[in-house]
Design a protein around this motif. Structure first.
Motif, short mmCIF file in Angstrom:
data_model
loop_
_atom_site.label_atom_id
_atom_site.label_comp_id
_atom_site.label_asym_id
_atom_site.label_seq_id
_atom_site.Cartn_x
_atom_site.Cartn_y
_atom_site.Cartn_z
N LEU A 42 42.53 44.64 44.94
CA LEU A 42 42.20 44.42 43.53
C LEU A 42 42.39 42.95 43.14
N ASP A 43 42.31 42.07 44.12
CA ASP A 43 42.29 40.62 43.90
C ASP A 43 43.54 40.07 43.23
N VAL A 44 44.68 40.47 43.73
CA VAL A 44 45.94 39.94 43.20
C VAL A 44 46.03 38.44 43.46
N PHE A 45 45.69 38.03 44.69
CA PHE A 45 45.72 36.60 44.97
C PHE A 45 44.53 35.89 44.33
N GLY A 46 43.35 36.49 44.43
CA GLY A 46 42.15 35.83 43.90
C GLY A 46 42.23 35.53 42.42
#
Length: 457
Positions: A372-376
């Protein structure tokens, strides 16, 4: 926020111990100093006490309200935001994970986390003087109340609860990196240890005036490095370590309900006013400015992401708008108490585009199933916001000079520590318990496999 910056700006005079409190300009004056001096032997483990008359009812009410807003960002904000993006068979597990993390981190914060983060131990970690919230209940017939040296105008119980809400949401953000494939019990052990061994030290480095990054002048008004870079990098490590979900890249993973995601994003947007404006620790002009720039950056982030998506794919999506507004909120967080509304617009626009790339192009380059794109979103947004704080911070607003070099060092230090500490912790727990569910459970879905529950209909 960066409490040293508040002191430099002259908004509050911070100090520790009975002597510092006695020197504060409070209504009781010299009489208070005498009372505190007499009471000192009874409060040897309590950094600060003040007379009840020194407490600001308005600031206390605002801080308590902000605490509720930040807690709403996790429950139900993050729970809905994440649950809407996973597959139907994992919706309840995602919600259960966020709920359980909120409970576990809250107890650990009460037991030790707050004391390690926000007491003046040394440059690296605090002491255990506030373990189990020791002394926070001080309210005696002598008219004294316990306060933190970081917020001597509000009861320490209110300040500790406000910081608890930050610890909770930082840990809850990690769920987005491992949804649909991590064992429930092992996940809770990992998050509990991570909150004590990673989050608390980083919070101490940046937000406690004696922390080594705070002493260097790193600016982080409400959590760009402490919350978002920290969670983003940890999430990326978790995604790498757990490896991709089965079928990732080979089949379409249909999200359960983007309507739920939109409701979660809306709760995040509203709750973020408590996140940023509450970090002023007072109902003052800085809180009002933080509220305004927060809204502007969120709006700019949503539009910038949608525009980038339209240029690349020919269509703008609801998920893109939701992700973009979160990107703008993340990026303005470290800068909220230091920048003008126009600067907030620039920060939001740049964050929207950068985080769109982080969730698409960079994600492919990193080859991590950061589900779920925590880093993105949070990692990239936190980095962009922290660096741009060094560019746009105004001495007229914050009372401090910003340095891009110092901001960059802060980002690198937090990212490096979090990467190594998270990897070691994951490796140890995987050796002891095993972190990933078996193949049958993953195909069946974690709702049934781990909780014996499923969505009806």
């Amino acid at each position: 926020m960066h409490r040293c910056a508040r002191a430099a700006a002259g908004t509050r005079a911070f100090g520790t111990g009975a002597a510092a409190i006695a020197a504060m300009a409070v209504p009781a004056g010299a009489a208070l100093a005498q009372v505190v001096e007499q009471a000192a032997p009874q409060v040897i483990r309590r950094p600060s006490v003040v007379a009840l008359e020194a407490i600001s009812a308005v600031d206390t009410a605002w801080l308590m309200t902000a605490t509720v807003l930040v807690l709403l960002m996790t429950l139900p904000g993050i729970a809905l935001f994440y649950a809407g993006m996973v597959r139907r068979k994992n919706v309840l597990n995602t919600m259960a994970s966020v709920t359980a993390i909120a409970a576990v981190v809250s107890i650990l914060w009460f037991a030790l986390g707050y004391s390690l983060a926000f007491t003046p131990g040394n440059a690296w970690i605090g002491s255990d003087s506030r373990a189990w919230f020791a002394g926070l209940d001080l309210h005696t017939t002598r008219g004294l109340v316990a306060v933190s040296h970081l917020a001597p105008h509000v009861p320490e119980a209110a300040y500790a609860m406000f910081q608890l809400a930050f610890a909770v949401i930082t840990a809850a953000l990690l769920v987005g990196a491992w949804v649909e494939r991590m064992r429930f019990g092992a996940m809770l052990v990992f998050v509990g240890l991570w909150s004590l061994l990673v989050y608390a030290p980083v919070a101490h480095w940046v937000w406690e005036p004696g922390g080594w990054l705070a002493r260097m002048g790193a600016l982080d008004f409400a959590g760009g490095t402490v919350v978002h870079v920290n969670a983003g990098v940890a999430g990326l490590v978790c995604a790498w370590f757990l490896k991709p979900r089965r079928g990732h890249g080979q089949e379409a993973f249909e999200p359960y309900s983007l309507a739920l995601t939109m409701m979660g994003a809306a709760l995040l947007w509203m709750g973020w006013f408590g996140f940023n404006a509450g970090s002023s620790l007072a109902a003052d002009s800085r809180a009002a400015l933080a509220l305004a720039v927060t809204h502007i950056a969120a709006s700019a982030g949503a539009l910038a992401w949608a525009l980038a998506e339209y240029v690349v794919r020919g269509k703008a999506s609801l998920l893109g708008l939701c992700s973009g507004l979160v990107a703008g909120l993340v990026a303005i967080t470290p800068a909220a108490g230091f920048v003008t509304p126009l600067s907030a617009l620039y920060i939001g626009l740049m964050a929207g585009v950068a985080c769109y790339w982080g969730a698409t192009g960079l994600k492919r380059l990193l080859r991590a199933d950061d589900s779920l794109d925590v880093f993105g979103v949070h990692g990239v947004g936190g980095i962009v916001g922290s660096l741009l704080t060094g560019v746009f911070a105004s001495p007229q607003i914050g009372g401090v000079q910003a340095s891009v070099a110092t901001q960059a060092l802060s980002v690198l230090a937090v990212a490096g520590f979090t990467l190594v500490a998270t990897a070691v912790l994951l490796w140890l727990l995987d050796m002891l318990f095993g972190l990933r569910v078996d193949e049958d459970s993953e195909w069946q879905g974690l709702d049934l496999a781990l909780h014996r529950e499923r969505l009806s209909g």
